[in-house]
Design a protein around this motif. Structure first.
Motif, PDB file in Angstrom:
ATOM      1  N   LYS A   4     -12.851 -63.958  52.529  1.00  0.00           N
ATOM      2  CA  LYS A   4     -11.956 -64.990  51.991  1.00  0.00           C
ATOM      3  C   LYS A   4     -11.516 -65.968  53.079  1.00  0.00           C
ATOM      4  CE  LYS A   4      -9.899 -62.146  48.350  1.00  0.00           C
ATOM      5  NZ  LYS A   4      -8.655 -61.479  47.931  1.00  0.00           N
ATOM      6  N   LYS A   7     -14.499 -68.094  54.194  1.00  0.00           N
ATOM      7  CA  LYS A   7     -14.803 -69.134  53.210  1.00  0.00           C
ATOM      8  C   LYS A   7     -13.798 -70.285  53.297  1.00  0.00           C
ATOM      9  CE  LYS A   7     -15.734 -69.913  48.348  1.00  0.00           C
ATOM     10  NZ  LYS A   7     -15.192 -69.766  47.047  1.00  0.00           N
ATOM     11  N   ALA A   8     -12.522 -69.958  53.421  1.00  0.00           N
ATOM     12  CA  ALA A   8     -11.480 -70.986  53.494  1.00  0.00           C
ATOM     13  C   ALA A   8     -11.626 -71.833  54.759  1.00  0.00           C
ATOM     14  CB  ALA A   8     -10.100 -70.335  53.442  1.00  0.00           C
ATOM     15  N   ASN A  10     -14.378 -72.249  56.501  1.00  0.00           N
ATOM     16  CA  ASN A  10     -15.624 -72.997  56.366  1.00  0.00           C
ATOM     17  C   ASN A  10     -15.405 -74.247  55.499  1.00  0.00           C
ATOM     18  OD1 ASN A  10     -18.521 -72.513  57.193  1.00  0.00           O
ATOM     19  ND2 ASN A  10     -18.765 -73.049  55.039  1.00  0.00           N
ATOM     20  N   GLU A  11     -14.667 -74.081  54.413  1.00  0.00           N
ATOM     21  CA  GLU A  11     -14.334 -75.229  53.557  1.00  0.00           C
ATOM     22  C   GLU A  11     -13.485 -76.236  54.311  1.00  0.00           C
ATOM     23  OE1 GLU A  11     -12.521 -73.540  50.065  1.00  0.00           O
ATOM     24  OE2 GLU A  11     -14.440 -72.790  49.299  1.00  0.00           O
ATOM     25  N   GLN A  12     -12.608 -75.743  55.195  1.00  0.00           N
ATOM     26  CA  GLN A  12     -11.761 -76.644  55.971  1.00  0.00           C
ATOM     27  C   GLN A  12     -12.588 -77.491  56.937  1.00  0.00           C
ATOM     28  OE1 GLN A  12      -8.532 -76.955  55.185  1.00  0.00           O
ATOM     29  NE2 GLN A  12      -8.367 -78.694  56.588  1.00  0.00           N
ATOM     30  N   GLY A  14     -15.440 -78.726  56.265  1.00  0.00           N
ATOM     31  CA  GLY A  14     -15.875 -79.825  55.410  1.00  0.00           C
ATOM     32  C   GLY A  14     -14.757 -80.818  55.129  1.00  0.00           C
ATOM     33  N   LYS A  15     -13.550 -80.326  54.912  1.00  0.00           N
ATOM     34  CA  LYS A  15     -12.409 -81.222  54.649  1.00  0.00           C
ATOM     35  C   LYS A  15     -12.103 -82.086  55.867  1.00  0.00           C
ATOM     36  CE  LYS A  15     -10.331 -78.218  51.190  1.00  0.00           C
ATOM     37  NZ  LYS A  15      -9.286 -77.234  50.896  1.00  0.00           N
ATOM     38  N   GLU A  68     -21.321 -72.740  57.422  1.00  0.00           N
ATOM     39  CA  GLU A  68     -22.177 -73.276  56.364  1.00  0.00           C
ATOM     40  C   GLU A  68     -21.573 -74.604  55.941  1.00  0.00           C
ATOM     41  OE1 GLU A  68     -22.269 -70.299  53.307  1.00  0.00           O
ATOM     42  OE2 GLU A  68     -22.939 -68.767  54.709  1.00  0.00           O
ATOM     43  N   PRO A  70     -20.600 -77.779  54.046  1.00  0.00           N
ATOM     44  CA  PRO A  70     -20.638 -78.197  52.643  1.00  0.00           C
ATOM     45  C   PRO A  70     -21.085 -79.662  52.528  1.00  0.00           C
ATOM     46  CG  PRO A  70     -18.397 -78.286  53.441  1.00  0.00           C
ATOM     47  CD  PRO A  70     -19.236 -77.730  54.575  1.00  0.00           C
ATOM     48  N   SER A  99      -3.724 -77.615  52.655  1.00  0.00           N
ATOM     49  CA  SER A  99      -4.910 -76.775  52.806  1.00  0.00           C
ATOM     50  C   SER A  99      -4.773 -75.832  54.003  1.00  0.00           C
ATOM     51  CB  SER A  99      -6.148 -77.664  52.957  1.00  0.00           C
ATOM     52  OG  SER A  99      -7.294 -76.878  53.104  1.00  0.00           O
TER      53      SER A  99
END
Length: 161
Positions: A4, A7-8, A10-12, A14-15, A68, A70, A99
């Motif tokens: 978790k 993933k968070a 990794n998404e950050q 991208g943000k 990874e 995004p 975020s």
């Protein structure tokens, strides 16, 4: 690091890259309307945001995770006024703050102390980012369409290193 948290974070990444892309798009808007100081400020901001993405990227690798990347959406490219663009910047910074805070809470819940400690820097940075942008918005609101005032703010923003 839990899946978790990975993933968070990794998404950050991208943000943060999207933030850089958005601010670079804003720079093109300001260059197009002959406000080089605003454009320079946004270019510096874009580099800073990309640096934030790389900081998270490196942290993930230090923790043994594989980043990874995004997909990055196309940012908006025109605004009605410099004020509207800076208000959008402030709203975006608030989104990024929310975020980061949610990742911090997740890390806390997962007892991921290294991530909590790592994110403390970002939390402090976001306070500065929001305050800096809010000040520009407040100055623009006081101008009430004064060309001389806009010129003065443009000159001030152009001094950012």
């Amino acid at each position: 690091m839990s899946e978790k948290v990975f993933k968070a974070l990794n998404e950050q990444v991208g943000k943060e890259i999207f933030s850089a892309y958005l601010y670079l798009s804003m720079a093109t808007y300001f260059d197009a309307i002959d406000l080089p100081g605003f454009a320079k400020w946004m270019k510096v901001q874009a580099r800073e945001e990309f640096g934030h993405a790389m900081k998270i990227y490196e942290f993930l690798y230090e923790r043994g995770a594989r980043v990874e990347l995004p997909a990055i959406e196309k940012p908006k490219s025109t605004w009605k006024s410099p004020l509207e663009a800076l208000e959008a910047t402030l709203e975006h910074e608030k989104f990024i703050t929310k975020s980061i805070n949610s990742i911090f809470e997740l890390a806390k819940k997962e007892k991921d102390y290294p991530t909590e400690q790592f994110l403390a820097w970002f939390i402090k940075e976001q306070v500065e980012e929001e305050a800096q942008t809010d000040l520009i918005v407040r100055k623009l609101n006081k101008l009430q369409d004064s060309p001389m005032g806009l010129y003065m703010i443009d000159r001030e923003l152009g001094s950012r290193e």
